[in-house]
Design a protein around this motif. Structure first.
Motif, PDB file in Angstrom:
ATOM      1  N   UNK A 134      30.807  37.230  21.790  1.00 19.99           N
ATOM      2  CA  UNK A 134      32.219  36.869  21.980  1.00 19.99           C
ATOM      3  C   UNK A 134      32.592  36.859  23.467  1.00 19.99           C
ATOM      4  N   UNK A 135      33.493  35.942  23.814  1.00 19.65           N
ATOM      5  CA  UNK A 135      33.881  35.801  25.233  1.00 19.65           C
ATOM      6  C   UNK A 135      35.388  35.993  25.408  1.00 19.65           C
ATOM      7  N   UNK A 136      35.734  36.880  26.332  1.00 20.07           N
ATOM      8  CA  UNK A 136      37.111  37.046  26.792  1.00 20.07           C
ATOM      9  C   UNK A 136      37.220  36.239  28.084  1.00 20.07           C
ATOM     10  N   UNK A 137      38.081  35.221  28.096  1.00 19.82           N
ATOM     11  CA  UNK A 137      38.247  34.399  29.300  1.00 19.82           C
ATOM     12  C   UNK A 137      39.186  35.112  30.285  1.00 19.82           C
ATOM     13  N   UNK A 138      39.237  34.641  31.521  1.00 16.77           N
ATOM     14  CA  UNK A 138      40.073  35.287  32.550  1.00 16.77           C
ATOM     15  C   UNK A 138      40.587  34.205  33.505  1.00 16.77           C
ATOM     16  N   UNK A 139      41.916  33.980  33.466  1.00 16.59           N
ATOM     17  CA  UNK A 139      42.542  32.947  34.306  1.00 16.59           C
ATOM     18  C   UNK A 139      43.672  33.548  35.141  1.00 16.59           C
ATOM     19  N   UNK A 140      44.283  32.703  35.976  1.00 16.61           N
ATOM     20  CA  UNK A 140      45.297  33.199  36.911  1.00 16.61           C
ATOM     21  C   UNK A 140      44.558  33.665  38.145  1.00 16.61           C
ATOM     22  N   UNK A 141      44.869  34.849  38.630  1.00 13.48           N
ATOM     23  CA  UNK A 141      44.094  35.369  39.763  1.00 13.48           C
ATOM     24  C   UNK A 141      42.731  35.829  39.245  1.00 13.48           C
ATOM     25  N   UNK A 142      41.692  35.239  39.770  1.00 16.85           N
ATOM     26  CA  UNK A 142      40.331  35.618  39.372  1.00 16.85           C
ATOM     27  C   UNK A 142      39.675  36.231  40.617  1.00 16.85           C
ATOM     28  N   UNK A 143      39.571  37.570  40.655  1.00 19.19           N
ATOM     29  CA  UNK A 143      39.147  38.239  41.885  1.00 19.19           C
ATOM     30  C   UNK A 143      37.784  37.806  42.438  1.00 19.19           C
ATOM     31  N   UNK A 144      36.918  37.268  41.569  1.00 23.87           N
ATOM     32  CA  UNK A 144      35.615  36.814  42.092  1.00 23.87           C
ATOM     33  C   UNK A 144      35.751  35.532  42.924  1.00 23.87           C
ATOM     34  N   UNK A 145      36.947  34.904  42.863  1.00 25.91           N
ATOM     35  CA  UNK A 145      37.185  33.696  43.664  1.00 25.91           C
ATOM     36  C   UNK A 145      38.147  33.988  44.827  1.00 25.91           C
ATOM     37  N   UNK A 146      38.275  35.272  45.147  1.00 28.41           N
ATOM     38  CA  UNK A 146      39.245  35.690  46.169  1.00 28.41           C
ATOM     39  C   UNK A 146      39.071  34.933  47.487  1.00 28.41           C
ATOM     40  N   UNK A 147      37.830  34.699  47.883  1.00 27.54           N
ATOM     41  CA  UNK A 147      37.582  34.000  49.154  1.00 27.54           C
ATOM     42  C   UNK A 147      38.041  32.552  49.123  1.00 27.54           C
ATOM     43  N   UNK A 148      37.937  31.919  47.949  1.00 35.24           N
ATOM     44  CA  UNK A 148      38.386  30.518  47.878  1.00 35.24           C
ATOM     45  C   UNK A 148      39.894  30.438  47.643  1.00 35.24           C
ATOM     46  N   UNK A 149      40.434  31.440  46.942  1.00 37.29           N
ATOM     47  CA  UNK A 149      41.889  31.462  46.692  1.00 37.29           C
ATOM     48  C   UNK A 149      42.628  31.838  47.983  1.00 37.29           C
ATOM     49  N   UNK A 150      42.016  32.720  48.771  1.00 40.36           N
ATOM     50  CA  UNK A 150      42.621  33.137  50.033  1.00 40.36           C
ATOM     51  C   UNK A 150      43.426  34.420  49.920  1.00 40.36           C
ATOM     52  N   UNK A 151      43.066  35.286  48.971  1.00 43.96           N
ATOM     53  CA  UNK A 151      43.722  36.599  48.855  1.00 43.96           C
ATOM     54  C   UNK A 151      44.371  36.809  47.502  1.00 43.96           C
ATOM     55  N   UNK A 152      45.055  37.954  47.378  1.00 41.55           N
ATOM     56  CA  UNK A 152      45.709  38.313  46.110  1.00 41.55           C
ATOM     57  C   UNK A 152      47.029  37.546  45.976  1.00 41.55           C
ATOM     58  N   UNK A 153      46.954  36.251  45.725  1.00 40.86           N
ATOM     59  CA  UNK A 153      48.156  35.412  45.658  1.00 40.86           C
ATOM     60  C   UNK A 153      48.607  35.254  44.214  1.00 40.86           C
ATOM     61  N   UNK A 154      49.917  35.297  43.999  1.00 41.36           N
ATOM     62  CA  UNK A 154      50.456  35.076  42.654  1.00 41.36           C
ATOM     63  C   UNK A 154      50.124  33.646  42.223  1.00 41.36           C
ATOM     64  N   UNK A 155      49.626  33.504  41.002  1.00 38.33           N
ATOM     65  CA  UNK A 155      49.216  32.198  40.464  1.00 38.33           C
ATOM     66  C   UNK A 155      50.327  31.645  39.547  1.00 38.33           C
ATOM     67  N   UNK A 156      50.234  30.385  39.200  1.00 38.11           N
ATOM     68  CA  UNK A 156      51.179  29.775  38.254  1.00 38.11           C
ATOM     69  C   UNK A 156      52.615  29.822  38.735  1.00 38.11           C
TER      70      UNK A 156
END
Ligand code: KIV
Length: 279
Positions: A134-156
């Motif tokens: 079984x898989x639990x998905x994870x969207x919005x801020x995804x900490x493993x993409x922090x470098x591409x997102x550019x920090x702890x930014x509020x999503x949506x």
């Protein structure tokens, strides 16, 4: 009490009840969560910061995650345990992701969590579910993409961004994900996404409108003090309690107040005489 299954999540949502999840990384914490009958335990890669002192989640490996999953599985016999797939443990190929997800199941997890949504992750989700993982998905801020997102930014934060997260959530739902974590987004956005999905949403910093909530246990216990996000409510300040107890212990050792008679083993009179030790 019977071991919880994946059915708990959809059943709670369908009955209009909230899902309460927490993280655990060690045996004793897992035991407490299990006793509290928590709906699900995530062995999150947040343990990289909280338990291992790294700055972010990039450095934790699958082999390290397995050690913590095994400890949690030994402590939480009845809980539904989810292992968090760490950075780069599933990104190279579906085969790599499947192999590492299966290691988590063998270590005692009942499901895995996978961050993000792209064609590869949708395919991997499908293949995991087809293979019995079984898989639990994870969207919005995804900490493993922090470098591409550019920090702890509020999503949506816009209607378009919210629709985009919903579209991804729908793709993951179609691929077989049993629920989706929504991290760090306005409450209205998360509620909108929740209303338009069949599977439950598990919010973290995403307001009360999600089907359930998850937080890092060390945060709500006031044990992890490096940073405390706005969405964390502290139920106790364990750091201060631990600190005061350690200081009390140190002072008692120095003052020869510990150990006292209560914590000391006696030698019998006969044996004492043999050693010529007078009380
Ligand atoms: O690693 C983690 O603990 C998480 C959260 C969703 C709590 O991913």
């Amino acid at each position: 009490m019977n071991k919880k299954s994946i059915c708990v999540f959809q059943n709670l949502k369908d009955n209009g009840e909230k899902i309460a999840m927490l993280t655990a990384y060690d045996y004793s914490t897992a035991k407490a969560l299990d006793e509290a009958d928590i709906d699900g335990i995530l062995v999150g890669d947040s343990l990289a910061m909280v338990a291992l002192g790294y700055e972010n989640t990039y450095n934790i490996t699958i082999d390290e995650m397995l050690i913590f999953i095994k400890a949690v599985a030994r402590g939480a016999k009845n809980s539904f345990i989810i292992g968090d797939m760490p950075f780069m443990s599933y990104n190279l190929s579906v085969e790599q992701g499947l192999k590492n997800a299966s290691e988590m199941i063998k270590a005692g997890a009942s499901a895995v969590k996978i961050e993000g949504c792209n064609d590869h992750i949708i395919n991997l989700t499908k293949r995991c579910v087809e293979s019995g993982i079984p898989v639990l998905a994870h969207l919005g801020l995804t900490p493993q993409l922090l470098n591409t997102i550019g920090g702890h930014k509020i999503q949506g934060k816009t209607a378009d961004a919210t629709e985009e997260i919903l579209e991804n959530a729908k793709k993951l739902e179609k691929a077989g994900a049993f629920a989706v974590v929504l991290e760090l987004m306005p409450a209205v956005s998360a509620e909108y996404i929740t209303r338009n999905l069949t599977i439950p949403t598990i919010g973290i910093g995403a307001g009360v409108g999600c089907s359930g909530q998850i937080v890092v246990t060390d945060d709500i216990l006031g044990k992890f003090t490096d940073f405390v996000p706005k969405f964390v409510k502290k139920y106790v300040n364990l750091h201060d309690i631990v600190l005061q107890s350690v200081v009390d212990y140190k002072n008692e050792v120095k003052a020869k107040l510990f150990p006292s008679e209560k914590e000391t083993f006696e030698l019998s009179e006969t044996e004492r005489e043999k050693l010529n030790v007078i009380k």
